[in-house]
Motif scaffolding. Structure first.
Motif, PDB file in Angstrom:
ATOM      1  N   GLU A   1      -0.178  -4.375   4.575  1.00  0.00           N
ATOM      2  CA  GLU A   1       0.364  -5.561   5.242  1.00  0.00           C
ATOM      3  C   GLU A   1      -0.301  -6.516   6.203  1.00  0.00           C
ATOM      4  OE1 GLU A   1       2.074  -2.408   7.539  1.00  0.00           O
ATOM      5  OE2 GLU A   1       1.777  -2.775   5.698  1.00  0.00           O
ATOM      6  N   LYS A   2      -1.468  -5.924   6.632  1.00  0.00           N
ATOM      7  CA  LYS A   2      -2.555  -6.621   7.510  1.00  0.00           C
ATOM      8  C   LYS A   2      -3.442  -7.328   6.618  1.00  0.00           C
ATOM      9  CE  LYS A   2      -1.045  -4.713  11.963  1.00  0.00           C
ATOM     10  NZ  LYS A   2      -1.696  -4.029  13.354  1.00  0.00           N
ATOM     11  N   THR A   3      -3.807  -7.022   5.381  1.00  0.00           N
ATOM     12  CA  THR A   3      -4.935  -7.473   4.826  1.00  0.00           C
ATOM     13  C   THR A   3      -4.304  -8.833   4.075  1.00  0.00           C
ATOM     14  OG1 THR A   3      -4.066  -6.139   2.631  1.00  0.00           O
ATOM     15  CG2 THR A   3      -5.519  -4.911   4.067  1.00  0.00           C
ATOM     16  N   HIS A   4      -5.479  -9.483   3.534  1.00  0.00           N
ATOM     17  CA  HIS A   4      -5.219 -10.900   2.998  1.00  0.00           C
ATOM     18  C   HIS A   4      -4.837 -10.850   1.746  1.00  0.00           C
ATOM     19  CE1 HIS A   4      -9.177  -9.521   1.794  1.00  0.00           C
ATOM     20  NE2 HIS A   4      -9.291 -10.599   0.566  1.00  0.00           N
ATOM     21  N   LEU A   5      -4.576  -9.484   1.030  1.00  0.00           N
ATOM     22  CA  LEU A   5      -3.897  -9.529  -0.306  1.00  0.00           C
ATOM     23  C   LEU A   5      -3.113  -8.122  -0.345  1.00  0.00           C
ATOM     24  CD1 LEU A   5      -3.221 -10.691  -3.097  1.00  0.00           C
ATOM     25  CD2 LEU A   5      -5.514  -9.935  -4.038  1.00  0.00           C
ATOM     26  N   PRO A   6      -2.013  -7.996   0.441  1.00  0.00           N
ATOM     27  CA  PRO A   6      -1.118  -6.804   0.659  1.00  0.00           C
ATOM     28  C   PRO A   6      -0.872  -6.121  -0.494  1.00  0.00           C
ATOM     29  CG  PRO A   6      -0.580  -8.593   2.086  1.00  0.00           C
ATOM     30  CD  PRO A   6      -1.366  -9.395   1.060  1.00  0.00           C
ATOM     31  N   GLY A   7      -0.420  -6.772  -1.597  1.00  0.00           N
ATOM     32  CA  GLY A   7      -0.146  -6.444  -2.914  1.00  0.00           C
ATOM     33  C   GLY A   7      -1.159  -5.640  -3.561  1.00  0.00           C
ATOM     34  N   LEU A   8      -2.532  -6.342  -3.557  1.00  0.00           N
ATOM     35  CA  LEU A   8      -3.551  -5.228  -4.187  1.00  0.00           C
ATOM     36  C   LEU A   8      -3.726  -4.092  -3.625  1.00  0.00           C
ATOM     37  CD1 LEU A   8      -5.795  -5.019  -6.425  1.00  0.00           C
ATOM     38  CD2 LEU A   8      -7.141  -6.439  -5.020  1.00  0.00           C
ATOM     39  N   MET A   9      -3.916  -4.274  -2.101  1.00  0.00           N
ATOM     40  CA  MET A   9      -4.329  -2.825  -1.327  1.00  0.00           C
ATOM     41  C   MET A   9      -3.076  -1.783  -1.732  1.00  0.00           C
ATOM     42  SD  MET A   9      -6.547  -2.025   0.553  1.00  0.00           S
ATOM     43  CE  MET A   9      -6.716  -0.261   0.016  1.00  0.00           C
ATOM     44  N   ARG A  10      -1.815  -2.256  -1.701  1.00  0.00           N
ATOM     45  CA  ARG A  10      -0.839  -1.160  -1.986  1.00  0.00           C
ATOM     46  C   ARG A  10      -1.107  -0.611  -3.444  1.00  0.00           C
ATOM     47  NH1 ARG A  10       2.646  -4.759   1.307  1.00  0.00           N
ATOM     48  NH2 ARG A  10       3.069  -6.084  -0.326  1.00  0.00           N
ATOM     49  N   TYR A  11      -1.108  -1.485  -4.086  1.00  0.00           N
ATOM     50  CA  TYR A  11      -1.550  -0.891  -5.539  1.00  0.00           C
ATOM     51  C   TYR A  11      -2.700  -0.052  -5.924  1.00  0.00           C
ATOM     52  CZ  TYR A  11      -2.124  -0.577 -10.613  1.00  0.00           C
ATOM     53  OH  TYR A  11      -2.350   0.072 -11.960  1.00  0.00           O
ATOM     54  N   LEU A  12      -3.671  -0.380  -5.215  1.00  0.00           N
ATOM     55  CA  LEU A  12      -4.888   0.367  -4.993  1.00  0.00           C
ATOM     56  C   LEU A  12      -4.651   1.847  -4.368  1.00  0.00           C
ATOM     57  CD1 LEU A  12      -7.797  -2.170  -4.301  1.00  0.00           C
ATOM     58  CD2 LEU A  12      -7.358  -1.081  -6.478  1.00  0.00           C
ATOM     59  N   THR A  13      -3.595   1.810  -3.290  1.00  0.00           N
ATOM     60  CA  THR A  13      -3.497   3.208  -2.593  1.00  0.00           C
ATOM     61  C   THR A  13      -2.634   3.730  -3.570  1.00  0.00           C
ATOM     62  OG1 THR A  13      -3.717   2.039  -0.424  1.00  0.00           O
ATOM     63  CG2 THR A  13      -2.414   3.820  -0.556  1.00  0.00           C
ATOM     64  N   ARG A  14      -1.722   3.240  -4.015  1.00  0.00           N
ATOM     65  CA  ARG A  14      -0.776   4.086  -4.980  1.00  0.00           C
ATOM     66  C   ARG A  14      -1.624   4.376  -6.283  1.00  0.00           C
ATOM     67  NH1 ARG A  14       2.594   7.553  -4.746  1.00  0.00           N
ATOM     68  NH2 ARG A  14       3.089   6.319  -3.053  1.00  0.00           N
ATOM     69  N   LEU A  15      -2.554   3.726  -6.819  1.00  0.00           N
ATOM     70  CA  LEU A  15      -3.282   4.184  -7.946  1.00  0.00           C
ATOM     71  C   LEU A  15      -3.946   5.446  -7.398  1.00  0.00           C
ATOM     72  CD1 LEU A  15      -4.472   3.619 -10.919  1.00  0.00           C
ATOM     73  CD2 LEU A  15      -6.081   2.154  -9.697  1.00  0.00           C
TER      74      LEU A  15
ATOM     75  N   ASP B   1       0.126   6.598   3.893  1.00  0.00           N
ATOM     76  CA  ASP B   1      -0.824   5.822   3.090  1.00  0.00           C
ATOM     77  C   ASP B   1      -2.213   5.930   3.435  1.00  0.00           C
ATOM     78  OD1 ASP B   1       1.265   5.454   1.252  1.00  0.00           O
ATOM     79  OD2 ASP B   1       1.693   3.432   1.932  1.00  0.00           O
ATOM     80  N   GLN B   2      -2.308   6.303   4.884  1.00  0.00           N
ATOM     81  CA  GLN B   2      -3.817   6.226   5.335  1.00  0.00           C
ATOM     82  C   GLN B   2      -4.898   6.757   4.869  1.00  0.00           C
ATOM     83  OE1 GLN B   2      -3.607   6.117   9.548  1.00  0.00           O
ATOM     84  NE2 GLN B   2      -5.825   6.052   9.820  1.00  0.00           N
ATOM     85  N   PHE B   3      -4.984   8.141   4.438  1.00  0.00           N
ATOM     86  CA  PHE B   3      -5.797   8.959   3.548  1.00  0.00           C
ATOM     87  C   PHE B   3      -6.214   8.171   2.570  1.00  0.00           C
ATOM     88  CE2 PHE B   3      -6.771  12.409   0.698  1.00  0.00           C
ATOM     89  CZ  PHE B   3      -8.249  12.672   1.450  1.00  0.00           C
ATOM     90  N   ALA B   4      -5.211   8.009   1.608  1.00  0.00           N
ATOM     91  CA  ALA B   4      -5.358   7.493   0.274  1.00  0.00           C
ATOM     92  C   ALA B   4      -6.133   5.820   0.141  1.00  0.00           C
ATOM     93  CB  ALA B   4      -4.080   7.427  -0.527  1.00  0.00           C
ATOM     94  N   SER B   5      -5.414   5.097   1.211  1.00  0.00           N
ATOM     95  CA  SER B   5      -6.185   3.894   1.532  1.00  0.00           C
ATOM     96  C   SER B   5      -7.355   3.740   1.764  1.00  0.00           C
ATOM     97  CB  SER B   5      -5.109   3.104   2.515  1.00  0.00           C
ATOM     98  OG  SER B   5      -5.864   1.680   2.687  1.00  0.00           O
ATOM     99  N   VAL B   6      -7.790   4.677   2.875  1.00  0.00           N
ATOM    100  CA  VAL B   6      -9.201   4.619   3.126  1.00  0.00           C
ATOM    101  C   VAL B   6     -10.184   5.042   2.042  1.00  0.00           C
ATOM    102  CG1 VAL B   6     -10.771   5.600   4.586  1.00  0.00           C
ATOM    103  CG2 VAL B   6      -8.653   5.124   5.632  1.00  0.00           C
ATOM    104  N   ILE B   7     -10.002   6.089   1.305  1.00  0.00           N
ATOM    105  CA  ILE B   7     -11.084   6.501   0.268  1.00  0.00           C
ATOM    106  C   ILE B   7     -10.831   5.238  -1.096  1.00  0.00           C
ATOM    107  CG2 ILE B   7      -9.129   7.956  -0.773  1.00  0.00           C
ATOM    108  CD1 ILE B   7     -13.096   7.903  -0.726  1.00  0.00           C
TER     109      ILE B   7
END
Length: 633
Positions: free
Chosen positions: A354-368, A324-330
């Protein structure tokens, strides 16, 4: 009203025309559905933290914020009045779509890309220029090239640097002679991995070892110029013999600088020799090591034989084999671009969700980001449609260390480019209709363009790099000199018209978007004074205040071209009415994009009574120098 109302009518017609021709509604509906999911994560965070949800901002604040974030300038007075007076419950979403489809989006995103990729016009000590590379980046942004494709085109770039298909090699030419620094920038930009320290030693604060860095550098190792051997002897002759004809020297300089100096070859050897001062276990100083990726799905190449596709393998690994790293960073970069602060900060130091303060949102943005196929425009459309983007401005520091606390968009000063583009909007109206800066591929001998029968630098490059021997080169050079002499003496052939076709260029003080001006701006330019990056480091811009900024607002471009220029667009908006209250209202809408409050109207009416006609430039000066104008609310 004689001149102002027709402009508003014209804009309303343009808006209606755009709406009728706009893409299907499904795009916006999909964006709003995704936006609701984001708002759901944020609402849940507010409940968990027992915080009061901010109010939704008013139309005027939303209007100005949307323009600055999306197209990088304030709205014109006509655009502002039309939106504020429009009675349509869906106008905010429609405005977002309108702005994302406008030319201003490409201009603003180009500034972002130029800063991230350190795009400059030239570089001290570099013989050529990056004109074609800059144009390639701009065209990629205008065409909404998806981020994974743009990344691949840059990292795996090859070909003629003067051609449209090969201009992306400017990404490597920009760092010629510094391939390790280029690799460190690559991992920082695309993967949020700060590996530069590992050039010299294991990172004591991270997980990157020096061996990891060199194994990754092996993918891009072997970058080099095309061999100058066919020209070398002739070059020595024309430069060392003071009696040699200066015209021949000028022709030779073109080939030496604009062909060989701009040449680039080597697809990546896939292996590299460790430095003599290598000091860690697992390998020896001077040992040849093969390419190997330090995280994600392992990709490795042999240390025994040279490859020629290392950079292609690296690009594939970055975009599709790093989890997920490439997608998460952008995704995080785009969140900051719109919201003013990343989900996690610094944005170039990747954090797993999982290390951010709102993991669910970060996972969703990465998947989006992945689901949208790395379409940055569509990703921004989603964020711009959220209620979170519409919260009232947040003047307070974030309540979360190292990330966004979702308490409204972070209040921040405009970037240098936003300030410049907003000022020229006040001076000349909508600046987005002016022609893009062109690419100068003309051959210049002694500083003057020549056609050589209709040839340009792209063709010259293709022909010269095919010359394998000294004799071939001498024959080619003699023909080129003869053709150039004919043209110089007025005997040029069919290509003579071409040398008069000057591509569009803009000087530093011309009133065009910052994306069209020299990059970076000269040191005496307003852009430089307000912190535009010098493009030496990734995202090197600053928004810190200094005395030079104040002096520039008081005595420079603002006073000369705006405040004291009665022909400026902002004063045209005062025509058609002598009512001072209406004039004050128009100035406020033009500069701050909102009508004045009662107290402000009273203060300005006092100024009109005191100063007469001089009140109008005084008001313009005061409003433009205000914090409200200079900050993104």
């Amino acid at each position: 009203m004689k001149s102002f109302q027709p402009l508003i009518v014209a804009f309303s017609v343009a808006w209606a025309t755009w709406l009728s021709a706009a893409p299907e509604k499904g795009r916006s509906e999909s964006a709003r559905a995704a936006a609701l999911k984001i708002d759901g994560f944020v609402a849940g965070w507010y409940r968990e933290e027992k915080l009061e949800v901010p109010e939704i901002t008013d139309d005027a604040t939303f209007l100005r914020r949307a323009y600055l974030v999306t197209v990088g300038r304030i709205p014109t007075v006509e655009e502002a009045r039309f939106f504020l007076e429009l009675q349509d419950p869906g106008k905010r979403s429609e405005l977002v779509d309108y702005l994302l489809d406008s030319p201003g989006y490409g201009s603003h995103m180009s500034n972002w890309a130029f800063d991230l990729l350190r795009v400059t016009d030239d570089k001290p000590g570099f013989p050529g220029n990056f004109d074609a590379y800059r144009a390639w980046v701009r065209e990629a942004v205008d065409a909404n090239m998806h981020w994974d494709e743009l990344t691949t085109r840059l990292v795996a770039s090859s070909g003629n640097p003067w051609s449209e298909s090969g201009a992306a090699v400017g990404y490597y030419l920009r760092d010629r002679g510094m391939p390790l620094d280029n690799l460190a920038n690559t991992t920082r930009i695309f993967l949020g991995s700060r590996m530069e320290c590992a050039q010299c030693h294991d990172d004591p604060f991270g997980v990157t070892e020096r061996l990891d860095f060199y194994q990754l550098a092996a993918f891009t190792n072997g970058q080099q110029e095309v061999s100058r051997a066919p020209m070398k002897k002739l070059w020595d002759e024309v430069t060392e013999d003071e009696q040699r004809n200066s015209f021949e020297r000028s022709v030779a300089q073109v080939i030496w600088d604009d062909v060989y100096g701009m040449s680039f070859k080597g697809g990546g050897k896939g292996r590299i020799r460790l430095p003599d001062d290598y000091q860690y276990r697992g390998a020896e100083p001077g040992e040849m090591v093969g390419a190997r990726t330090p995280f994600g799905k392992t990709v490795r190449l042999s240390e025994r034989d040279d490859a020629d596709d290392g950079r292609e393998k690296l690009a594939e690994w970055i975009t599709s084999r790093t989890g997920d790293q490439f997608a998460s960073v952008i995704a995080n970069r785009m969140w900051k671009h719109v919201m003013g602060r990343g989900i996690y900060e610094p944005i170039d130091e990747y954090q797993p969700a999982e290390k951010t303060h709102l993991p669910g949102l970060m996972r969703y943005l990465t998947r989006l980001m992945i689901d949208l196929d790395y379409d940055l425009k569509e990703f921004q459309r989603v964020i711009l449609n959220t209620k979170t983007f519409q919260f009232v401005p947040n003047p307070e520091p974030p309540k979360v260390a190292g990330g966004d606390d979702f308490h409204g968009r972070q209040l921040e000063r405009m970037s240098a480019e936003q300030i410049w583009d907003s000022l020229i909007t006040l001076v000349g109206g909508n600046p987005d209709g002016k022609a893009h800066r062109g690419v100068d591929r003309r051959i210049r001998i002694g500083g003057k363009p020549v056609s050589l029968g209709g040839k340009d630098l792209e063709q010259l490059y293709d022909e010269v790099v095919q010359l394998d021997s000294e004799s071939e080169f001498r024959s080619y050079f003699a023909s080129m000199v003869a053709e150039a002499r004919k043209e110089h003496d007025g005997e040029g052939g069919g290509g003579a018209m071409m040398m008069n076709e000057s591509p569009k260029r803009y000087g530093g003080n011309e009133q065009v978007r910052a994306s069209e001006l020299p990059s970076p701006a000269p040191r005496d330019h307003l852009l430089y004074l307000f912190g535009q990056s010098d493009r030496e480091v990734v995202e090197g811009a600053s928004r810190e205040p200094n005395v030079g900024q104040v002096l520039s607002l008081m005595n420079g471009f603002v006073q000369q071209q705006l405040v004291q220029n009665r022909g400026a667009h902002i004063y045209e908006g005062l025509e058609g009415t002598r009512d001072p209250r209406e004039r004050i209202r128009r100035l406020y809408i033009a500069i701050l994009n909102r009508p004045p409050g009662e107290d402000e109207m009273s203060w300005m009416m006092d100024e009109v009574k005191l100063s007469g006609d001089e009140a109008w430039p005084n008001m313009v000066s005061a409003l433009v120098m205000s914090s409200e104008f200079l900050f993104v609310q």
